[in-house]
Design a protein around this motif. Structure first.
Motif, PDB file in Angstrom:
ATOM      1  N   UNK A 206       9.097   2.559  -9.425  1.00 35.92           N
ATOM      2  CA  UNK A 206      10.073   1.911 -10.343  1.00 35.92           C
ATOM      3  C   UNK A 206      10.679   2.882 -11.365  1.00 35.92           C
ATOM      4  N   UNK A 207      10.052   3.982 -11.442  1.00 31.81           N
ATOM      5  CA  UNK A 207      10.509   5.123 -12.183  1.00 31.81           C
ATOM      6  C   UNK A 207      11.663   5.705 -11.512  1.00 31.81           C
ATOM      7  N   UNK A 208      11.929   5.604 -10.269  1.00 33.22           N
ATOM      8  CA  UNK A 208      12.926   6.556  -9.856  1.00 33.22           C
ATOM      9  C   UNK A 208      12.622   7.113  -8.702  1.00 33.22           C
ATOM     10  N   UNK A 209      11.382   7.171  -8.027  1.00 33.92           N
ATOM     11  CA  UNK A 209      11.048   7.728  -6.870  1.00 33.92           C
ATOM     12  C   UNK A 209      11.440   6.493  -5.887  1.00 33.92           C
ATOM     13  N   UNK A 210      12.488   7.021  -4.751  1.00 33.02           N
ATOM     14  CA  UNK A 210      13.042   6.124  -4.093  1.00 33.02           C
ATOM     15  C   UNK A 210      12.310   5.908  -2.750  1.00 33.02           C
ATOM     16  N   UNK A 211      10.989   6.304  -2.531  1.00 34.94           N
ATOM     17  CA  UNK A 211      10.663   6.270  -1.037  1.00 34.94           C
ATOM     18  C   UNK A 211      10.321   4.716  -0.540  1.00 34.94           C
ATOM     19  N   UNK A 212      10.024   3.899  -1.298  1.00 30.87           N
ATOM     20  CA  UNK A 212       9.482   2.645  -1.036  1.00 30.87           C
ATOM     21  C   UNK A 212      10.240   1.395  -1.988  1.00 30.87           C
ATOM     22  N   UNK A 213      10.650   0.451  -1.254  1.00 29.01           N
ATOM     23  CA  UNK A 213      11.033  -0.658  -2.046  1.00 29.01           C
ATOM     24  C   UNK A 213       9.868  -1.295  -2.975  1.00 29.01           C
ATOM     25  N   UNK A 214      10.185  -1.586  -4.169  1.00 27.83           N
ATOM     26  CA  UNK A 214       9.169  -1.793  -5.279  1.00 27.83           C
ATOM     27  C   UNK A 214       8.376  -2.870  -4.802  1.00 27.83           C
ATOM     28  N   UNK A 215       9.227  -3.962  -4.330  1.00 23.81           N
ATOM     29  CA  UNK A 215       8.336  -5.228  -3.927  1.00 23.81           C
ATOM     30  C   UNK A 215       7.479  -5.022  -2.781  1.00 23.81           C
ATOM     31  N   UNK A 216       7.845  -4.145  -1.943  1.00 24.83           N
ATOM     32  CA  UNK A 216       7.023  -3.712  -0.899  1.00 24.83           C
ATOM     33  C   UNK A 216       5.747  -3.161  -1.398  1.00 24.83           C
ATOM     34  N   UNK A 217       5.575  -2.438  -2.352  1.00 28.88           N
ATOM     35  CA  UNK A 217       4.468  -1.966  -3.134  1.00 28.88           C
ATOM     36  C   UNK A 217       3.459  -3.005  -3.506  1.00 28.88           C
ATOM     37  N   UNK A 218       4.347  -3.909  -4.315  1.00 28.84           N
ATOM     38  CA  UNK A 218       3.643  -5.025  -5.045  1.00 28.84           C
ATOM     39  C   UNK A 218       3.070  -5.844  -4.192  1.00 28.84           C
ATOM     40  N   UNK A 219       3.699  -6.184  -3.074  1.00 25.68           N
ATOM     41  CA  UNK A 219       2.975  -6.958  -2.044  1.00 25.68           C
ATOM     42  C   UNK A 219       1.904  -6.473  -1.422  1.00 25.68           C
ATOM     43  N   UNK A 220       2.068  -5.162  -1.057  1.00 27.35           N
ATOM     44  CA  UNK A 220       0.955  -4.405  -0.372  1.00 27.35           C
ATOM     45  C   UNK A 220      -0.349  -4.603  -1.367  1.00 27.35           C
ATOM     46  N   UNK A 221      -0.117  -4.274  -2.563  1.00 30.24           N
ATOM     47  CA  UNK A 221      -1.334  -4.193  -3.429  1.00 30.24           C
ATOM     48  C   UNK A 221      -1.889  -5.456  -3.780  1.00 30.24           C
ATOM     49  N   UNK A 222      -1.002  -6.717  -3.770  1.00 27.04           N
ATOM     50  CA  UNK A 222      -1.648  -7.764  -3.808  1.00 27.04           C
ATOM     51  C   UNK A 222      -2.605  -8.192  -2.663  1.00 27.04           C
ATOM     52  N   UNK A 223      -2.076  -8.048  -1.401  1.00 27.42           N
ATOM     53  CA  UNK A 223      -2.641  -8.425  -0.396  1.00 27.42           C
ATOM     54  C   UNK A 223      -3.525  -7.115   0.179  1.00 27.42           C
ATOM     55  N   UNK A 224      -3.713  -6.130  -0.494  1.00 30.83           N
ATOM     56  CA  UNK A 224      -4.518  -4.906  -0.147  1.00 30.83           C
ATOM     57  C   UNK A 224      -4.278  -4.477   1.293  1.00 30.83           C
ATOM     58  N   UNK A 225      -2.857  -4.587   1.462  1.00 31.80           N
ATOM     59  CA  UNK A 225      -2.449  -3.740   2.846  1.00 31.80           C
ATOM     60  C   UNK A 225      -2.397  -2.309   2.808  1.00 31.80           C
ATOM     61  N   UNK A 226      -3.141  -1.648   3.594  1.00 28.64           N
ATOM     62  CA  UNK A 226      -3.297  -0.289   3.487  1.00 28.64           C
ATOM     63  C   UNK A 226      -2.017   0.274   4.023  1.00 28.64           C
ATOM     64  N   UNK A 227      -1.236   1.139   3.373  1.00 23.60           N
ATOM     65  CA  UNK A 227       0.335   1.601   3.078  1.00 23.60           C
ATOM     66  C   UNK A 227       0.147   2.939   3.695  1.00 23.60           C
ATOM     67  N   UNK A 228       1.069   3.403   4.622  1.00 23.68           N
ATOM     68  CA  UNK A 228       0.971   4.717   4.760  1.00 23.68           C
ATOM     69  C   UNK A 228       2.705   5.116   4.812  1.00 23.68           C
ATOM     70  N   UNK A 229       2.990   6.238   4.285  1.00 27.81           N
ATOM     71  CA  UNK A 229       4.278   6.861   4.293  1.00 27.81           C
ATOM     72  C   UNK A 229       4.261   7.888   5.123  1.00 27.81           C
ATOM     73  N   UNK A 230       5.209   8.087   6.100  1.00 26.05           N
ATOM     74  CA  UNK A 230       5.154   9.350   7.096  1.00 26.05           C
ATOM     75  C   UNK A 230       6.425   9.636   7.378  1.00 26.05           C
TER      76      UNK A 230
END
Ligand code: ASP
Ligand code: MG
Length: 410
Positions: A206-230
Motif C-alpha cells: 500500500x505504500x507504493x511497492x507494486x509487486x502485488x495487488x493489495x487486495x490479494x495480500x489482504x485475502x491471503x492474510x485473512x485465509x492464511x494462503x502461503x503466497x510466494x512471489x517469484x
C-alpha cells in the motif's frame, strides 16, 4: 504431490514465445507430480490498449458494466493461447474464464470483489488430471454481468482460488524475483527477502511497492494462503509471504517503501473549534478524493493549521475544494506542494524494539533532510520529505538499518 495455484502476469505472457515458456514451466511442475491451476493476466499492454478504446468512446474516465465486458477479453486471449500451448505439448489443459469457473463477485463494476466461487467444480476439473488455465481479474455478479476486479486483479483471482480449494501454495510469477528490502533502482544494495509477513507486505504494497495487488495480500492474510512471489524468467526461491509465527528472521525492519505520488495541502489560521476537521475534510471526501496523512497542529492563538496529503493526480481538484472551504471558514491562507514524497520504514519487529523512530529521524537529520510530516502505526513509520531527498533518504535508512545484502558485496 501438492496442489499449486500459479499466476503469471502480463509481461510473463507478453508474447507467444513467453506464453510457450510459461507452458514449459507449468509442464515442469506437472512432471514433479503437482496439480496446477494457472491464472493469467492479459498480455502486457493489452488492458491499457482496451482502456484506450473505451476512452475513445466514453471520454476520459471510462466506467460501467460495458467496460468490464471489454476489459475481461484481454485475459480470455491469454488463457486460450496458453491452453493451446500446453495441449500442443501433450499436457492436458482446459481454459476457463472467471464466469465459466463460477467466480462470483459483487456488482461494483471495474473494482468488484470476489464473494464466492465453485470450489467443487474446480476440484472436479482437477480430478480429470488436467491443468486449468483461468482468466484472472474477472467474475460474474448475481445479475449475470461480467465484472472485473481492478488493476492488478489477477493476483486476487489466484489467491481466492488458492483459498477456496486450500491449495498448498499460491505462486505469483512476475518480472522481479521476489520482494526486496526496497526498490533496487533506488538502492542497488537492496536485498531479496526470503520471507515477509502478510502485515508487512500489506504495508509495502500500500505504500507504493507494486509487486502485488493489495487486495490479494489482504485475502491471503485473512485465509492464511502461503503466497510466494517469484520470477518467470530466473530460477530461485522468490519471497514467501507468511504469518508472523513462521517468520524466523529476527529482523527489526523488513523494508523501506516510498511513494512519489503524494501532494500536500495546508490551510492556515482556521478557528480552533470542534468540527473543523470535518468541515475541511468533508468536502474533500465528497469530491471522492482520498486523503492519506493528516496533521493538525496545536493552536496558540485560537487558530490552527491543518495539513493533509492526497494523490498527486487529485491535487488540483483538492486545492480548488480547499480554497472554497477556506473562504467559508475565514482561514488566512491555503497552500500546497506537489514536490513531496513519503518514505516509510516497515517491520513487525518495531513492536518489540523501542526507539526505532528516533533512530530514523536521527539518520535523516545527519543527511540534513527536513521532515515535513510524520505518521506512525504499530509496524510502520512514515515521513514526508522533499522529493529531491527521496534517494538519499532511502539509501541512508537502508544502510542505517542494515538492510543491505552482505553476500552481494564484491
Ligand atoms: N490485466 C489486468 C491489469 O492489467 C489485471 C492484471 O493483470 O492483474 O491490470
Ligand atoms: Mg500485477
Amino acid at each position: 504431490m501438492a496442489v499449486i495455484v500459479q499466476k503469471y502476469g502480463g509481461t510473463s505472457v507478453g508474447s507467444v514465445e513467453r506464453i510457450e515458456h510459461v507452458a514449459e514451466k507449468v509442464i515442469s511442475y506437472r512432471k514433479q507430480g503437482h496439480q496446477v491451476i494457472v491464472v493469467v493476466s492479459a498480455m502486457s499492454g493489452e488492458t491499457d490498449r482496451l482502456l484506450g478504446l473505451a476512452r475513445a468512446v466514453q471520454g476520459d474516465y471510462p466506467t460501467g458494466p460495458e467496460l468490464d465486458v471489454l476489459l475481461s477479453t484481454g485475459e480470455q486471449v491469454t488463457i486460450a493461447l496458453l491452453a493451446m500451448a500446453l495441449n500442443q505439448r501433450g499436457c492436458k489443459a482446459i481454459s476457463r474464464t472467471g464466469p465459466q469457473l463460477g467466480i462470483k463477485t459483487d456488482s461494483a463494476f471495474n473494482k468488484a470483489r470476489i464473494t464466492d466461487m465453485d470450489a467443487a467444480g474446480i476440484k472436479a476439473l482437477l480430478a480429470q488430471d488436467q491443468v486449468i488455465v483461468v482468466a484472472g481479474f474477472q467474475g460474474l455478479d448475481d445479475d449475470g454481468n461480467i465484472t472485473t476486479l481492478g488493476r492488478g486483479g489477477s493476483d486476487t483471482t489466484a489467491v481466492a482460488i488458492a483459498a477456496a480449494i486450500t491449495a498448498d501454495e499460491c505462486q505469483i510469477f512476475t518480472d522481479v524475483d521476489g520482494v526486496y528490502t526496497t526498490d533496487p533502482r533506488v538502492e542497488p544494495n537492496a536485498r531479496r527477502l526470503e520471507k515477509i509477513t502478510f502485515e508487512e507486505m500489506l504495508e509495502m504494497a500500500s505504500l507504493g511497492s507494486k509487486v502485488l495487488q493489495i487486495r490479494a495480500v489482504e485475502f491471503a492474510g485473512k485465509y492464511k494462503v502461503p503466497l510466494r512471489v517469484l520470477s518467470s524468467f530466473k530460477e530461485g526461491e522468490g519471497t514467501l509471504i507468511t504469518t508472523e509465527e513462521n517468520q524466523m528472521e529476527e529482523a527489526k525492519i523488513a523494508g523501506i517503501a516510498f511513494n512519489r505520488d503524494e501532494a500536500k495541502l495546508s490551510v492556515k489560521g482556521v478557528p480552533d473549534q470542534p468540527g473543523i476537521a470535518a468541515k475541511i475534510l468533508g468536502p474533500i471526501s465528497s469530491a471522492n478524493i482520498e486523503v492519506d496523512m493528516i496533521v493538525q497542529n496545536v493552536a496558540w492563538d485560537n487558530t490552527a493549521n491543518f495539513t493533509f496529503t492526497v494523490h498527486r493526480n487529485d491535487y488540483n481538484r483538492a486545492l480548488e475544494v480547499l480554497q472554497n472551504t477556506a473562504k467559508q471558514l475565514g482561514a488566512s491562507d491555503v497552500n500546497g506542494d506537489t514536490s513531496i514524497v513519503k518514505v516509510s520504514l516497515i517491520g513487525v519487529g518495531m513492536r518489540s524494539h523501542a526507539g526505532i523512530a528516533s533512530e530514523m529521524f536521527d539518520c535523516l537529520a545527519q543527511e540534513s533532510i527536513n521532515i515535513r510530516m510524520i505518521s506512525t502505526s504499530e509496524i510502520k513509520i512514515s515521513v514526508v520529505v522533499d522529493e529531491k531527498y527521496l534517494e538519499l533518504a532511502v539509501r541512508c535508512l537502508h544502510e542505517k538499518f542494515d538492510l543491505a545484502d552482505s553476500i552481494k558485496e564484491e
